[in-house]
Motif scaffolding. Sequence first.
Motif, PDB file in Angstrom:
ATOM      1  N   GLY A  59      -7.031   6.890  -7.214  1.00  0.00           N
ATOM      2  CA  GLY A  59      -7.532   7.456  -8.455  1.00  0.00           C
ATOM      3  C   GLY A  59      -8.098   6.386  -9.368  1.00  0.00           C
ATOM      4  N   ILE A  60      -9.340   6.577  -9.806  1.00  0.00           N
ATOM      5  CA  ILE A  60     -10.027   5.625 -10.677  1.00  0.00           C
ATOM      6  C   ILE A  60     -10.158   6.230 -12.072  1.00  0.00           C
ATOM      7  CG2 ILE A  60     -12.207   4.417 -11.105  1.00  0.00           C
ATOM      8  CD1 ILE A  60     -12.710   4.480  -8.083  1.00  0.00           C
ATOM      9  N   ASP A  61      -9.839   5.459 -13.097  1.00  0.00           N
ATOM     10  CA  ASP A  61     -10.105   5.901 -14.466  1.00  0.00           C
ATOM     11  C   ASP A  61     -10.257   4.693 -15.372  1.00  0.00           C
ATOM     12  OD1 ASP A  61      -9.888   7.334 -17.145  1.00  0.00           O
ATOM     13  OD2 ASP A  61      -9.639   8.990 -15.739  1.00  0.00           O
ATOM     14  N   ARG A  62     -11.178   4.818 -16.339  1.00  0.00           N
ATOM     15  CA  ARG A  62     -11.382   3.730 -17.303  1.00  0.00           C
ATOM     16  C   ARG A  62     -10.413   3.829 -18.479  1.00  0.00           C
ATOM     17  NH1 ARG A  62     -17.280   4.747 -19.953  1.00  0.00           N
ATOM     18  NH2 ARG A  62     -17.887   5.176 -17.827  1.00  0.00           N
ATOM     19  N   ASP A  63      -9.704   4.964 -18.585  1.00  0.00           N
ATOM     20  CA  ASP A  63      -8.790   5.211 -19.703  1.00  0.00           C
ATOM     21  C   ASP A  63      -7.367   4.870 -19.267  1.00  0.00           C
ATOM     22  OD1 ASP A  63      -7.047   6.400 -21.576  1.00  0.00           O
ATOM     23  OD2 ASP A  63      -8.566   7.876 -22.129  1.00  0.00           O
ATOM     24  N   GLU A  64      -6.810   3.810 -19.838  1.00  0.00           N
ATOM     25  CA  GLU A  64      -5.495   3.352 -19.393  1.00  0.00           C
ATOM     26  C   GLU A  64      -4.382   4.329 -19.773  1.00  0.00           C
ATOM     27  OE1 GLU A  64      -4.685  -0.800 -18.812  1.00  0.00           O
ATOM     28  OE2 GLU A  64      -6.239  -1.293 -20.276  1.00  0.00           O
ATOM     29  N   GLU A  65      -4.544   5.058 -20.852  1.00  0.00           N
ATOM     30  CA  GLU A  65      -3.536   6.053 -21.217  1.00  0.00           C
ATOM     31  C   GLU A  65      -3.514   7.190 -20.200  1.00  0.00           C
ATOM     32  OE1 GLU A  65      -2.109   8.883 -24.960  1.00  0.00           O
ATOM     33  OE2 GLU A  65      -3.864   7.586 -25.167  1.00  0.00           O
ATOM     34  N   ALA A  66      -4.699   7.644 -19.777  1.00  0.00           N
ATOM     35  CA  ALA A  66      -4.771   8.688 -18.756  1.00  0.00           C
ATOM     36  C   ALA A  66      -4.153   8.196 -17.446  1.00  0.00           C
ATOM     37  CB  ALA A  66      -6.220   9.105 -18.532  1.00  0.00           C
ATOM     38  N   LEU A  67      -4.426   6.934 -17.090  1.00  0.00           N
ATOM     39  CA  LEU A  67      -3.852   6.374 -15.867  1.00  0.00           C
ATOM     40  C   LEU A  67      -2.327   6.397 -15.904  1.00  0.00           C
ATOM     41  CD1 LEU A  67      -5.996   3.243 -14.921  1.00  0.00           C
ATOM     42  CD2 LEU A  67      -5.444   5.155 -13.414  1.00  0.00           C
ATOM     43  N   ALA A  68      -1.771   6.039 -17.054  1.00  0.00           N
ATOM     44  CA  ALA A  68      -0.305   6.026 -17.172  1.00  0.00           C
ATOM     45  C   ALA A  68       0.261   7.423 -16.999  1.00  0.00           C
ATOM     46  CB  ALA A  68       0.095   5.443 -18.526  1.00  0.00           C
ATOM     47  N   LEU A  69      -0.373   8.414 -17.604  1.00  0.00           N
ATOM     48  CA  LEU A  69       0.092   9.791 -17.463  1.00  0.00           C
ATOM     49  C   LEU A  69      -0.026  10.266 -16.016  1.00  0.00           C
ATOM     50  CD1 LEU A  69      -1.441  11.239 -20.727  1.00  0.00           C
ATOM     51  CD2 LEU A  69       0.984  11.326 -20.129  1.00  0.00           C
ATOM     52  N   ALA A  70      -1.148   9.948 -15.367  1.00  0.00           N
ATOM     53  CA  ALA A  70      -1.343  10.374 -13.984  1.00  0.00           C
ATOM     54  C   ALA A  70      -0.342   9.704 -13.046  1.00  0.00           C
ATOM     55  CB  ALA A  70      -2.776  10.059 -13.536  1.00  0.00           C
ATOM     56  N   ARG A  71      -0.081   8.428 -13.278  1.00  0.00           N
ATOM     57  CA  ARG A  71       0.896   7.739 -12.421  1.00  0.00           C
ATOM     58  C   ARG A  71       2.273   8.397 -12.527  1.00  0.00           C
ATOM     59  NH1 ARG A  71      -1.720   2.239 -14.316  1.00  0.00           N
ATOM     60  NH2 ARG A  71      -2.958   1.690 -12.470  1.00  0.00           N
ATOM     61  N   GLY A  72       2.637   8.808 -13.720  1.00  0.00           N
ATOM     62  CA  GLY A  72       3.901   9.513 -13.866  1.00  0.00           C
ATOM     63  C   GLY A  72       3.896  10.849 -13.145  1.00  0.00           C
ATOM     64  N   ARG A  73       2.809  11.567 -13.281  1.00  0.00           N
ATOM     65  CA  ARG A  73       2.690  12.879 -12.654  1.00  0.00           C
ATOM     66  C   ARG A  73       2.732  12.785 -11.134  1.00  0.00           C
ATOM     67  NH1 ARG A  73      -2.086  17.133 -14.300  1.00  0.00           N
ATOM     68  NH2 ARG A  73      -1.353  18.931 -13.087  1.00  0.00           N
ATOM     69  N   LEU A  74       2.170  11.719 -10.582  1.00  0.00           N
ATOM     70  CA  LEU A  74       1.998  11.616  -9.129  1.00  0.00           C
ATOM     71  C   LEU A  74       2.998  10.662  -8.482  1.00  0.00           C
ATOM     72  CD1 LEU A  74      -1.917  11.457  -9.158  1.00  0.00           C
ATOM     73  CD2 LEU A  74      -0.465  13.466  -8.830  1.00  0.00           C
ATOM     74  N   ALA A  75       3.969  10.205  -9.230  1.00  0.00           N
ATOM     75  CA  ALA A  75       4.948   9.247  -8.695  1.00  0.00           C
ATOM     76  C   ALA A  75       5.691   9.799  -7.489  1.00  0.00           C
ATOM     77  CB  ALA A  75       5.936   8.849  -9.787  1.00  0.00           C
ATOM     78  N   ARG A  76       5.881  11.111  -7.432  1.00  0.00           N
ATOM     79  CA  ARG A  76       6.638  11.705  -6.326  1.00  0.00           C
ATOM     80  C   ARG A  76       5.939  11.549  -4.977  1.00  0.00           C
ATOM     81  NH1 ARG A  76       4.926  17.391  -5.572  1.00  0.00           N
ATOM     82  NH2 ARG A  76       3.337  17.909  -7.143  1.00  0.00           N
ATOM     83  N   PHE A  77       4.664  11.195  -4.981  1.00  0.00           N
ATOM     84  CA  PHE A  77       3.943  11.021  -3.721  1.00  0.00           C
ATOM     85  C   PHE A  77       4.040   9.592  -3.186  1.00  0.00           C
ATOM     86  CE2 PHE A  77       1.842  14.608  -5.839  1.00  0.00           C
ATOM     87  CZ  PHE A  77       1.972  15.568  -4.858  1.00  0.00           C
ATOM     88  N   GLY A  78       4.728   8.721  -3.898  1.00  0.00           N
ATOM     89  CA  GLY A  78       4.946   7.363  -3.428  1.00  0.00           C
ATOM     90  C   GLY A  78       3.651   6.614  -3.189  1.00  0.00           C
ATOM     91  N   ASP A  79       3.580   5.910  -2.044  1.00  0.00           N
ATOM     92  CA  ASP A  79       2.410   5.078  -1.785  1.00  0.00           C
ATOM     93  C   ASP A  79       1.203   5.862  -1.287  1.00  0.00           C
ATOM     94  OD1 ASP A  79       3.169   5.681   0.795  1.00  0.00           O
ATOM     95  OD2 ASP A  79       3.625   3.611   1.375  1.00  0.00           O
ATOM     96  N   ARG A  80       1.307   7.195  -1.261  1.00  0.00           N
ATOM     97  CA  ARG A  80       0.112   8.001  -0.947  1.00  0.00           C
ATOM     98  C   ARG A  80      -0.846   8.054  -2.141  1.00  0.00           C
ATOM     99  NH1 ARG A  80       1.383  13.642   0.267  1.00  0.00           N
ATOM    100  NH2 ARG A  80      -0.831  13.715   0.806  1.00  0.00           N
TER     101      ARG A  80
END
Length: 341
Positions: A59-80
């Motif tokens: 996932g690519i994003d220029r917005d670091e706040e959005a990246l942080a939220l997405a990483r939290g949302r998708l953490a359950r998928f691990g290294d996928r």
Amino acid sequence: MSSAGDAAQRHVPVLRERIVDLLEPALQTPGAVCVDGTLGMGGHAEAILERCPAARVIGIDRDEEALALARGRLARFGDRFLGVHAVYDEVADVVAERAGGVAHGILFDLGVSSLQLDEPERGFAYRHDAPLDMRMDQSTGITAAEVLNTYSHGDLARILKTYGEERFAGRIASAVLREREKEPFTTSARLVDVLRTAVPAASQRSGGHPAKRTFQALRIEVNAELAVWERAVVSAIDVLAPGGRIAVLSYHSLEDRITKQAFARGAHSRTPAGMPVEVPELAAYLRLLTRGAEVPDEQEQHDNPRSASARLRAAERLTPSNDAARMRATERLTPSNGATA
């Protein structure tokens, strides 16, 4: 801030199921890579990871706040899942560094994210008084206030007319220059007041909020969205593997036109008329997967009004990328100085 619940509650992905349906056939092989070039808060990426268990998503994003939220949302998928801070015209570099140079699925959702629209301090929404920023990456670049306070009349009118399709671009530009001589623009409320005065009342009654088109134009200018997209779509097509698929959601006619033209070029053979056989290097390298641009149905538009202007196009890569060979073939078959090829 970065909980899965926060992101899921704040972001409604447009045409989510249709996009996954289009990309899924290319993401069945173990290790297949899907690039979400505009990750936002991860709604589309989440759907892809759930429906395509063999695939991983970058996932690519220029917005670091959005990246942080997405990483939290998708953490359950691990290294996928891997989140990368970048602008989407850097897609080729990201794929080269993180996926060996080849992607099997690519998605771009070119709309402003719910995060940006819903947080008044970002300055994207004209219904809230906020600093005139509008940068998707707040760590770099010119702000909307700087555009309003420094651009010439001609440049302001140009971006309002071209990017906002604003009929009263010249009048608005004149009003902005008059007002900034009194005091520089800093917040959105003052700009909205100027626009209410500059745009004729009759147009306001029939054409919606008088600030809508100006704010759109400023956002596109501040983030260089059209120039970035022209580079990004070409790069994305180039890194697709044969059989790989790309899906693009646009919300502005100029973005959609760039997408349409890029896909049409790829789906059209450039072998000169009259040639007895197809020149492999000039054959079509894309197959269109949508007939024209698809739009959300009435129910989705009702449930998510921000989807109303969305246009979806998708295509499949037919042949390996070989731009150098195509260029050589074009040069070989193109007449020069009036000569016959």
